[in-house]
Write a protein that holds these residues in place. Structure first.
Motif, PDB file in Angstrom:
ATOM      1  N   UNK A 135      -5.438  19.131  -7.327  1.00  0.00           N
ATOM      2  CA  UNK A 135      -4.956  18.016  -8.138  1.00  0.00           C
ATOM      3  C   UNK A 135      -5.150  16.691  -7.397  1.00  0.00           C
ATOM      4  N   UNK A 136      -4.801  16.683  -6.094  1.00  0.00           N
ATOM      5  CA  UNK A 136      -4.981  15.453  -5.307  1.00  0.00           C
ATOM      6  C   UNK A 136      -6.448  15.042  -5.301  1.00  0.00           C
ATOM      7  N   UNK A 137      -7.326  16.038  -5.142  1.00  0.00           N
ATOM      8  CA  UNK A 137      -8.760  15.776  -5.068  1.00  0.00           C
ATOM      9  C   UNK A 137      -9.282  15.226  -6.395  1.00  0.00           C
ATOM     10  N   UNK A 138      -8.852  15.816  -7.489  1.00  0.00           N
ATOM     11  CA  UNK A 138      -9.298  15.358  -8.810  1.00  0.00           C
ATOM     12  C   UNK A 138      -8.788  13.940  -9.098  1.00  0.00           C
ATOM     13  N   UNK A 139      -7.546  13.674  -8.711  1.00  0.00           N
ATOM     14  CA  UNK A 139      -6.945  12.383  -9.012  1.00  0.00           C
ATOM     15  C   UNK A 139      -7.325  11.305  -8.005  1.00  0.00           C
ATOM     16  N   UNK A 148      15.459   3.372  -3.682  1.00  0.00           N
ATOM     17  CA  UNK A 148      14.247   4.173  -3.457  1.00  0.00           C
ATOM     18  C   UNK A 148      14.372   5.554  -4.091  1.00  0.00           C
ATOM     19  N   UNK A 149      15.557   6.154  -3.962  1.00  0.00           N
ATOM     20  CA  UNK A 149      15.757   7.470  -4.578  1.00  0.00           C
ATOM     21  C   UNK A 149      15.641   7.393  -6.094  1.00  0.00           C
ATOM     22  N   UNK A 150      16.172   6.314  -6.668  1.00  0.00           N
ATOM     23  CA  UNK A 150      16.107   6.159  -8.116  1.00  0.00           C
ATOM     24  C   UNK A 150      14.674   5.966  -8.586  1.00  0.00           C
ATOM     25  N   UNK A 151      13.900   5.224  -7.802  1.00  0.00           N
ATOM     26  CA  UNK A 151      12.509   4.945  -8.182  1.00  0.00           C
ATOM     27  C   UNK A 151      11.630   6.171  -7.986  1.00  0.00           C
ATOM     28  N   UNK A 152      11.814   6.863  -6.836  1.00  0.00           N
ATOM     29  CA  UNK A 152      10.931   7.988  -6.507  1.00  0.00           C
ATOM     30  C   UNK A 152      11.373   9.294  -7.142  1.00  0.00           C
ATOM     31  N   UNK A 153      12.622   9.322  -7.621  1.00  0.00           N
ATOM     32  CA  UNK A 153      13.124  10.555  -8.200  1.00  0.00           C
ATOM     33  C   UNK A 153      13.432  11.613  -7.170  1.00  0.00           C
ATOM     34  N   UNK A 192       1.994  11.563 -10.674  1.00  0.00           N
ATOM     35  CA  UNK A 192       1.466  12.928 -10.632  1.00  0.00           C
ATOM     36  C   UNK A 192       2.561  13.999 -10.677  1.00  0.00           C
ATOM     37  N   UNK A 193       3.812  13.588 -10.497  1.00  0.00           N
ATOM     38  CA  UNK A 193       4.879  14.580 -10.382  1.00  0.00           C
ATOM     39  C   UNK A 193       4.981  15.518 -11.600  1.00  0.00           C
ATOM     40  N   UNK A 194       4.861  15.017 -12.848  1.00  0.00           N
ATOM     41  CA  UNK A 194       4.923  15.958 -13.980  1.00  0.00           C
ATOM     42  C   UNK A 194       3.854  17.038 -13.905  1.00  0.00           C
ATOM     43  N   UNK A 195       2.633  16.666 -13.492  1.00  0.00           N
ATOM     44  CA  UNK A 195       1.569  17.657 -13.373  1.00  0.00           C
ATOM     45  C   UNK A 195       1.850  18.624 -12.232  1.00  0.00           C
ATOM     46  N   UNK A 201       0.834  -1.203   0.000  1.00  0.00           N
ATOM     47  CA  UNK A 201       0.000   0.000   0.000  1.00  0.00           C
ATOM     48  C   UNK A 201       0.867   1.252   0.000  1.00  0.00           C
ATOM     49  N   UNK A 202       1.960   1.228   0.758  1.00  0.00           N
ATOM     50  CA  UNK A 202       2.858   2.369   0.808  1.00  0.00           C
ATOM     51  C   UNK A 202       3.502   2.607  -0.549  1.00  0.00           C
ATOM     52  N   UNK A 203       3.961   1.521  -1.176  1.00  0.00           N
ATOM     53  CA  UNK A 203       4.609   1.676  -2.482  1.00  0.00           C
ATOM     54  C   UNK A 203       3.616   2.152  -3.536  1.00  0.00           C
ATOM     55  N   UNK A 204       2.375   1.627  -3.490  1.00  0.00           N
ATOM     56  CA  UNK A 204       1.365   2.031  -4.463  1.00  0.00           C
ATOM     57  C   UNK A 204       1.064   3.516  -4.343  1.00  0.00           C
ATOM     58  N   UNK A 205       0.988   4.015  -3.112  1.00  0.00           N
ATOM     59  CA  UNK A 205       0.735   5.433  -2.906  1.00  0.00           C
ATOM     60  C   UNK A 205       1.894   6.275  -3.440  1.00  0.00           C
ATOM     61  N   UNK A 206       3.116   5.800  -3.207  1.00  0.00           N
ATOM     62  CA  UNK A 206       4.272   6.536  -3.732  1.00  0.00           C
ATOM     63  C   UNK A 206       4.291   6.506  -5.257  1.00  0.00           C
ATOM     64  N   UNK A 207       3.839   5.391  -5.837  1.00  0.00           N
ATOM     65  CA  UNK A 207       3.781   5.303  -7.303  1.00  0.00           C
ATOM     66  C   UNK A 207       2.782   6.319  -7.863  1.00  0.00           C
ATOM     67  N   UNK A 208       1.662   6.496  -7.182  1.00  0.00           N
ATOM     68  CA  UNK A 208       0.677   7.492  -7.619  1.00  0.00           C
ATOM     69  C   UNK A 208       1.274   8.899  -7.571  1.00  0.00           C
ATOM     70  N   UNK A 209       2.003   9.191  -6.511  1.00  0.00           N
ATOM     71  CA  UNK A 209       2.621  10.509  -6.398  1.00  0.00           C
ATOM     72  C   UNK A 209       3.689  10.687  -7.478  1.00  0.00           C
ATOM     73  N   UNK A 210       4.382   9.596  -7.812  1.00  0.00           N
ATOM     74  CA  UNK A 210       5.401   9.685  -8.863  1.00  0.00           C
ATOM     75  C   UNK A 210       4.763   9.970 -10.226  1.00  0.00           C
TER      76      UNK A 210
END
Length: 611
Positions: free
Chosen positions: A430-434, A514-519, A404-407, A393-402
Motif C-alpha cells: 500500500x505504501x509503495x502504491x501510494x 495531536x491525538x485528535x488530529x492523528x486519531x 491511508x488509515x481507512x485502507x 514536512x512532518x505534518x504532511x507525512x502524518x496527514x498522508x498516513x491519516x
C-alpha cells in the motif's frame, strides 16, 4: 503523530530521564564518600584551616608549630606576626592580599550578588591556602602559606581606575640576599590579577636534591546560588594541557587527576564563576582534586599541587596570573587560553548548535538592549521559523498516513493480526502504491530534536540570565517558586515552579490536539500524556528561563500545527495518493525505507519457505 514517531521520541525521552537520575548521586553516597576522603583531606564545617591535600601539606603544618627550635630554623623570624591586609582594587574585582602567606585571601566580584543579595565573594578567609612547598638542606619542610610576608613599600590599599596598573610586592625574607617575592599586578578593567613568584638565593636554602618547588592551592567555595544541589552539579575542577585540550573532573562525585607534564592552567570552577591560575610556560605536572563537602554552606572543596621547575641559580622567576571572574562565554574567550571551554554547551551536535547558532543569535538579540524575557521570546520565534519547513514536512507525512488509515484498517481486517509478516507485506504494498514513506513524519521530528535538546544545556549554563527578572520570575537562571514546602524524599521535591506548570499544561494541550488530529488510540495515546508529567518532575528545579523557552516553543508549535492543519486539505492529499497509485511501477521512486523493508520481507519469506 504515528506509532514510529511516538516510539522514537519515547525512547529518547526515557534515555534522557534515565541518564539524569542514574548519574545523580544520592545524599547518602555523597556523605559516605566524604567520610572516606576526610582521612586524607580536611573539610571543616565552618572555616577549614588545615591542609586540604595530602601528607605533604600535613607535615608542613607540623613543621610550622612555633617553639624555640623552629624559631631558630629557616625563615624563623617570619613564623610569628600579625596579619595585615592590603587591597588591590579596580572597576571589576577587589582582592585582599594577606601578609599571612602573602596570598590572595579573598576576592569580591563587583556588580554581582549572591542569591541572598550579599556581595559576591569568590572565596575568603582561611578557607583557602596558597604556598610554595620545599625541603631545606636541614631537612625541614617549608610551606610559605604558614609564614608572614612583609609588603615592600607602603601598606596602603591600591585602587586602579583608568590607569595602567599597580604593583604590590610581598616578601618572605631569610636575610637581605635570600627571600621569596610575590609580585602582584592589577590593571584597569580586568578580571586578571598578575602574580610573579621570584626566589633569590633559595638554592642555598633548599636541599641539594630539590629540582622543583610544589605550589599548593586549596580552597572551599561557599554557596552563591539559590539551588545548592544544582550548583554542586555544575561545579568542578578544570585543567588544560599546554598546546592541548581542556579536561575536567567529575561533577557528580569526588574525583582526582594527575596533571599532564606541561599544564597551562588549572581552574576551580563554580557554576557561574571561576578561579583560574595560568602559567604561560606550563606547570611541570602535579595533581588536582575536587571534593563535595558535607557542609550545607559549602559547594565543593578543591586542592591542586602543581610543580615549578627549580634551577640551581641565584634567581628563579615564575610569571603567573589569576583569572577571577564570571563564566560568561565571551568574557572567558577574551582572556585567551581556551578558558571559554569551561562553559558546558552540551555534547555532540548540541555543542556545535549552541556555539555556532544559538549563542551568536542570542548575542545579536542582546545588543538590542531588550529584557532577557523578550530576547528568549525572539530567539524562540526565529528558531521556529527556521525549523518550520521540517515541521510542515512532518505534518504532511502524518496527514498522508491519516488518509491511508481507512485502507490500512481494511487490510488489517482482511489479513488479521495473527500473521504479522503478511500484514506488514500488505502495508508495504500500500505504501509503495501510494508513494508514502511511513517514516516521513518521524525523520523531520528527529532532525529537530538536537535543536530542542541544545537549549537543555544552553540556558542552565548561560551567565547572562543570572539575576535577570521577567514577569514573576525573579531570576531566570534558577527556578521560580510558586509554592515551597518541606522536601518530599522520594521525589526530592521542595517547591512547585509556576513556569514549569505552564510548560506542562501547554505540552498536554498540544498532545491532546495531536491525538485528535492523528486519531491516536491505545498506548500511543497515553504515552503522550505521561511524558509531560514525567518531565514536570525533571524540569521543576531547572532554570525558569529554560522552562519559559519550552513553554514558548510548545505554544508556537501548537500554533504552527494549527495553521498547517487548516492549510492542508485531506481530500487533495487523498486525490494525490490515488493518482500516484495509477502510475506505472517504473515511474514510482522508492524511498530508502521501502527498499529496506522489501529486502527484510524478502528475507522473511525465504526463511518461511525453508522452514
Amino acid at each position: 503523530m504515528d506509532r514510529s514517531t511516538f516510539t522514537g521520541l519515547f525512547l529518547i525521552l526515557i534515555i534522557l530521564v534515565g541518564s539524569f537520575y542514574l548519574t545523580k548521586p544520592s545524599e547518602e553516597e555523597i556523605k559516605k564518600e566524604q567520610q572516606r576522603q576526610d582521612s586524607i583531606a580536611l573539610v571543616q564545617t565552618e572555616a577549614p584551616k588545615e591542609s586540604l591535600s595530602d601528607s605533604l601539606a600535613q607535615q608542613s603544618q607540623l613543621a610550622t608549630e612555633v617553639d624555640s627550635s623552629t624559631m631558630r630554623g629557616p625563615f624563623g623570624a617570619a613564623r610569628m606576626g600579625s596579619e595585615q591586609l592590603i587591597v588591590l582594587e579596580n572597576e571589576l574585582i577587589k582582592a585582599e592580599i594577606s601578609s599571612k602567606g602573602g596570598r590572595v585571601k579573598s576576592v569580591e566580584i563587583k556588580g554581582d550578588k549572591t542569591f541572598s543579595g550579599a556581595p559576591l565573594i569568590l572565596y575568603q578567609g582561611d578557607q583557602n591556602r596558597f604556598g610554595l612547598i620545599f625541603t631545606t638542606s636541614e631537612n625541614v619542610l617549608i610551606n610559605t602559606n604558614d609564614f608572614y610576608f612583609q609588603s615592600q613599600g607602603d601598606n596602603n590599599n591600591y585602587i586602579v581606575q583608568n590607569q595602567d596598573g599597580k604593583e604590590l610586592t610581598m616578601r618572605l625574607s631569610y636575610n637581605a640576599n635570600q627571600y621569596v617575592d610575590y609580585v602582584y599586578t592589577l590593571k584597569s578593567n580586568s578580571y586578571q590579577l598578575g602574580l610573579t613568584i621570584m626566589t633569590k638565593g633559595l638554592q642555598n636554602i633548599a636541599s641539594a636534591s630539590t629540582k622543583e618547588l610544589i605550589l599548593q592551592l586549596a580552597t572551599s567555595l561557599p554557596q552563591k546560588e539559590q539551588d545548592l544541589n544544582d550548583e554542586r552539579q555544575k561545579s568542578t575542577a578544570y585543567f588544560k594541557e599546554l598546546n592541548g585540550d581542556v579536561e575536567d573532573l567529575s561533577t557528580t562525585k569526588d574525583d582526582s587527576e594527575t596533571l599532564p607534564s606541561k599544564t597551562e592552567w588549572i581552574s576551580f570552577k563554580q557554576h557561574y564563576f571561576s578561579s583560574v591560575l595560568i602559567n604561560d610556560n606550563g606547570f611541570d605536572g602535579g595533581d588536582i582534586k575536587v571534593m563535595t563537602s558535607t557542609n550545607d554552606t559549602i559547594v565543593k572543596s578543591f586542592v591542586a599541587n602543581v610543580n615549578l621547575a627549580f634551577n640551581k641559580q641565584e634567581i628563579n622567576t615564575y610569571p603567573l596570573h589569576f583569572y577571577f571572574g564570571p563564566n560568561k562565554f565571551h568574557t572567558l574567550k577574551d582572556q585567551g587560553h581556551d578558558l571559554e571551554k569551561q562553559v558546558y554547551m552540551g555534547w555532540g551536535p548540541m555543542r556545535w548548535i549552541n556555539r555556532l547558532v544559538t549563542l551568536p543569535v542570542f548575542n545579536a538579540l542582546e545588543s538590542l538592549n531588550w529584557s532577557y524575557g523578550l530576547i528568549i521570546l525572539a530567539l524562540t520565534i526565529l528558531i521556529k521559523i527556521a525549523l518550520s519547513p521540517l515541521t510542515y514536512k512532518s505534518y504532511l507525512s502524518m496527514a498522508k498516513m491519516r488518509v491511508l488509515k481507512p485502507e490500512m484498517d481494511q487490510i488489517k481486517e482482511k489479513v488479521g493480526e495473527d500473521n504479522q509478516t503478511l500484514l506488514q507485506q500488505e502495508y508495504l504494498k500500500l505504501y509503495k502504491q501510494a508513494g508514502v514513506n511511513p517514516m516521513g513524519g518521524c525523520i523531520p521530528v528527529l532532525l529537530q530534536m538536537p535543536f530542542m535538546m541544545a537549549f537543555f544545556f544552553f540556558f542552565p549554563n548561560l551567565f547572562e540570565l543570572r539575576g535577570e527578572s521577567f514577569l514573576w520570575m525573579k531570576d531566570l537562571s534558577t527556578y521560580d517558586s510558586l509554592i515551597s514546602f518541606s522536601t518530599v524524599p522520594i521525589l526530592n521535591l521542595n517547591h512547585i515552579s509556576l513556569m514549569c506548570i505552564l510548560m506542562t499544561c501547554a505540552t498536554l494541550l498540544t498532545t491532546w490536539y495531536n491525538n485528535a488530529v492523528s486519531g491516536a488510540a491505545g498506548q500511543m495515546k497515553y504515552i503522550g500524556y505521561i511524558m509531560p508529567l514525567v518531565f514536570f518532575f525533571v524540569l521543576n528545579s531547572y532554570p525558569s528561563g529554560l522552562n519559559y523557552y519550552y513553554f514558548l516553543s510548545t505554544c508556537f508549535t501548537f500554533l504552527i500545527q494549527f495553521f498547517i492543519r487548516r492549510s492542508v486539505n485531506d481530500e487533495k492529499i487523498h486525490a494525490m495518493i490515488q493518482a500516484n497509485k495509477k502510475k506505472p511501477e517504473s515511474a514510482k521512486k522508492k524511498s530508502t525505507f521501502q527498499k529496506r523493508m522489501e529486502d527484510y520481507m524478502r528475507q522473511q519469506q525465504q526463511k518461511g519457505q525453508k522452514g
